[in-house]
Scaffold this active site. Structure first.
Site, PDB file in Angstrom:
ATOM      1  N   GLY A 160       0.834  -1.211   0.000  1.00  0.00           N
ATOM      2  CA  GLY A 160       0.000   0.000   0.000  1.00  0.00           C
ATOM      3  C   GLY A 160       0.860   1.250   0.000  1.00  0.00           C
TER       4      GLY A 160
ATOM      5  N   LYS B  81     -25.059  15.998  25.752  1.00  0.00           N
ATOM      6  CA  LYS B  81     -24.498  16.074  24.391  1.00  0.00           C
ATOM      7  C   LYS B  81     -25.580  15.757  23.362  1.00  0.00           C
ATOM      8  CE  LYS B  81     -19.876  14.736  25.799  1.00  0.00           C
ATOM      9  NZ  LYS B  81     -18.744  13.852  25.583  1.00  0.00           N
TER      10      LYS B  81
ATOM     11  N   THR C 109       3.996   2.749   5.626  1.00  0.00           N
ATOM     12  CA  THR C 109       2.581   2.355   5.659  1.00  0.00           C
ATOM     13  C   THR C 109       1.860   3.284   6.620  1.00  0.00           C
ATOM     14  OG1 THR C 109       1.006   0.720   6.540  1.00  0.00           O
ATOM     15  CG2 THR C 109       3.251   0.521   7.311  1.00  0.00           C
TER      16      THR C 109
ATOM     17  N   GLY D 227     -11.553  14.298  19.278  1.00  0.00           N
ATOM     18  CA  GLY D 227     -12.548  14.355  20.351  1.00  0.00           C
ATOM     19  C   GLY D 227     -13.729  13.420  20.168  1.00  0.00           C
ATOM     20  N   ALA D 228     -13.428  12.128  19.892  1.00  0.00           N
ATOM     21  CA  ALA D 228     -14.525  11.160  19.697  1.00  0.00           C
ATOM     22  C   ALA D 228     -15.123  10.735  21.033  1.00  0.00           C
ATOM     23  CB  ALA D 228     -14.003   9.943  18.954  1.00  0.00           C
TER      24      ALA D 228
ATOM     25  N   ASP E 187      -0.496   2.506   8.445  1.00  0.00           N
ATOM     26  CA  ASP E 187      -1.027   1.758   9.596  1.00  0.00           C
ATOM     27  C   ASP E 187      -0.144   1.799  10.842  1.00  0.00           C
ATOM     28  OD1 ASP E 187      -3.205   1.085   8.098  1.00  0.00           O
ATOM     29  OD2 ASP E 187      -2.539  -0.945   7.639  1.00  0.00           O
TER      30      ASP E 187
ATOM     31  N   ARG F  90     -26.620  14.593  15.276  1.00  0.00           N
ATOM     32  CA  ARG F  90     -26.501  13.205  14.815  1.00  0.00           C
ATOM     33  C   ARG F  90     -25.398  12.429  15.527  1.00  0.00           C
ATOM     34  NH1 ARG F  90     -27.365  14.330   8.387  1.00  0.00           N
ATOM     35  NH2 ARG F  90     -29.621  14.110   8.447  1.00  0.00           N
TER      36      ARG F  90
HETATM   37  O1  F6P Z   1      -2.009   0.747   3.720  1.00  0.00           O
HETATM   38  C1  F6P Z   1      -2.557  -0.106   4.678  1.00  0.00           C
HETATM   39  C2  F6P Z   1      -4.008  -0.245   4.439  1.00  0.00           C
HETATM   40  O2  F6P Z   1      -4.436   1.049   4.326  1.00  0.00           O
HETATM   41  C3  F6P Z   1      -4.891  -0.969   5.432  1.00  0.00           C
HETATM   42  O3  F6P Z   1      -5.267  -0.244   6.565  1.00  0.00           O
HETATM   43  C4  F6P Z   1      -6.054  -1.378   4.582  1.00  0.00           C
HETATM   44  O4  F6P Z   1      -6.765  -2.440   5.093  1.00  0.00           O
HETATM   45  C5  F6P Z   1      -5.381  -1.722   3.299  1.00  0.00           C
HETATM   46  O5  F6P Z   1      -4.228  -0.908   3.230  1.00  0.00           O
HETATM   47  C6  F6P Z   1      -6.213  -1.603   2.091  1.00  0.00           C
HETATM   48  O6  F6P Z   1      -5.377  -1.575   0.973  1.00  0.00           O
HETATM   49  P1  F6P Z   1      -5.735  -2.000  -0.514  1.00  0.00           P
HETATM   50  O7  F6P Z   1      -7.060  -1.426  -0.833  1.00  0.00           O
HETATM   51  O8  F6P Z   1      -4.626  -1.425  -1.314  1.00  0.00           O
HETATM   52  O9  F6P Z   1      -5.764  -3.483  -0.535  1.00  0.00           O
END
Ligand code: F6P
Length: 328
Positions: free
Chosen positions: A15, A218, A130, A190-191, A132, A167
């Site tokens: 990715g 809220k 990445t 702020g979730a 992630d 919402r």
């Molecule tokens: O880059 C990592 C990531 O964004 C993951 O969080 C996600 O599940 C995945 O890639 C999706 O990637 P693709 O659509 O390229 O398979």
């Protein structure tokens, strides 16, 4: 420093992530600085097997430090997982006189690189890229910081409409196996609640928490859901659940998707990429191989690729507590 490395190849695989271009630029310019030839490999391991190479010099990487994606393009290769594919890749490298590779990507990229190194004794160094942040041996992967900023910006916008219409929004963010993005943006935007793969909040606690926030006055709420969260329901199923079981909620869903992977890298990611590229090339020159460069206590450190793949990136669960207190 060893004199044996005369030509280095660089590729991006898996990715894409913001900061990959800045890392390519850094690898190419560090090579130029040390009078080492540099070759860009297109489409990751796919291009490696096809010999899809391009000589690069310091000027080939102008004006890319600010660009998202990867100018070398990326792919997830099935063929490189086979021995035949790797033999082909090795012969292409030999033919082009490329002595070592810098691999920019995630754990799939590093697994391929490690096997390649073990089979052919071929020098490789990884740069973690990445959004992630799921790689052991670095506090930050390339693209993570940018993705956090992109996602917080998107949630801020959703908050405007959530608040105007009173919402409840379930917002899905990326993170197939880890909750780094969800946890950080949950606190940063702020979730009300954050659902991550590392911790099972449970439906009952989610419902309870939503009721509490209603009672505390809220009128709108945002719940961040990581792709791979443990509650076992998609954002759409969560909406259905609230619609069916809780009265008085106007629920909407937003799946942020691949916009999280795009955009111009943050300054943090540009600096990190520049440091990682220098460290990767100079490590290869020093005869180091089969390592990943990473940021540990603000220093560039090397971690064996095997540990980077097998180790677990540390998630800061303290953020869940901070989030809970902030949601008061
Ligand atoms: O880059 C990592 C990531 O964004 C993951 O969080 C996600 O599940 C995945 O890639 C999706 O990637 P693709 O659509 O390229 O398979």
């Amino acid at each position: 420093m060893s004199k044996t490395i005369k030509k280095i190849g660089v590729l991006t695989s898996g990715g894409d992530a913001p900061g990959m271009n800045a890392a390519i630029r850094s690898v190419v310019r560090t090579c130029a600085y040390h009078n080492i030839e540099c070759v860009g490999v297109y489409r990751g391991y796919e291009g490696l097997m096809e010999g899809d190479f391009k000589e690069m010099n310091a000027r080939s990487v102008k004006d890319i430090i600010n660009r998202g994606g990867t100018i070398l393009k990326s792919a997830r290769s099935m063929a490189f997982r086979t021995k035949e594919g790797r033999v082909l890749a090795h012969s292409q490298l030999k033919q082009a006189d490329i002595d070592a590779l810098v691999l920019i990507g995630g754990d799939g990229t590093f697994t391929g690189g490690m096997i390649f190194n073990q089979e052919f004794g071929y020098p490789v160094i990884g740069i973690p890229g990445t959004i992630d942040n799921d790689i052991y041996g670095t506090s930050h992967t390339l693209g993570f910081d940018t993705a956090l900023n992109t996602v917080v910006d998107a949630i801020d916008k959703i908050r405007d409409t959530a608040s105007s219409h009173n919402r409840l929004f379930f917002i899905e963010v990326m993170g197939r196996d880890v909750g780094h993005i969800a946890l950080n943006v949950g606190v940063g935007a702020g979730a009300e609640e954050i659902l991550i793969p590392e911790e099972d909040l449970g439906l009952d606690r989610l419902v309870e928490s939503l009721r509490r926030s209603r009672q505390s006055g809220k009128s709108s709420s945002i719940v961040i859901v990581a792709e791979g969260d443990k509650i076992g329901k998609s954002v759409f199923e969560l909406k259905d659940y609230v619609d069916e079981n809780m009265e008085g909620y106007d629920v909407r869903v937003s799946v942020l998707g691949h916009m999280q992977r795009g955009g111009s890298p943050s300054c943090f990611d540009r600096v990190l990429a520049s440091r990682m590229g220098v460290k990767a090339v100079e490590s290869l020159m020093a005869g180091k191989t089969n390592y990943m460069v990473g940021l540990i206590n603000n220093e560039m450190e090397l971690t064996p690729l095997e540990s980077a793949i097998k180790g677990k990136s540390k998630i800061n669960l303290e953020l869940l507590r901070v989030s809970e207190i902030m949601a008061t």
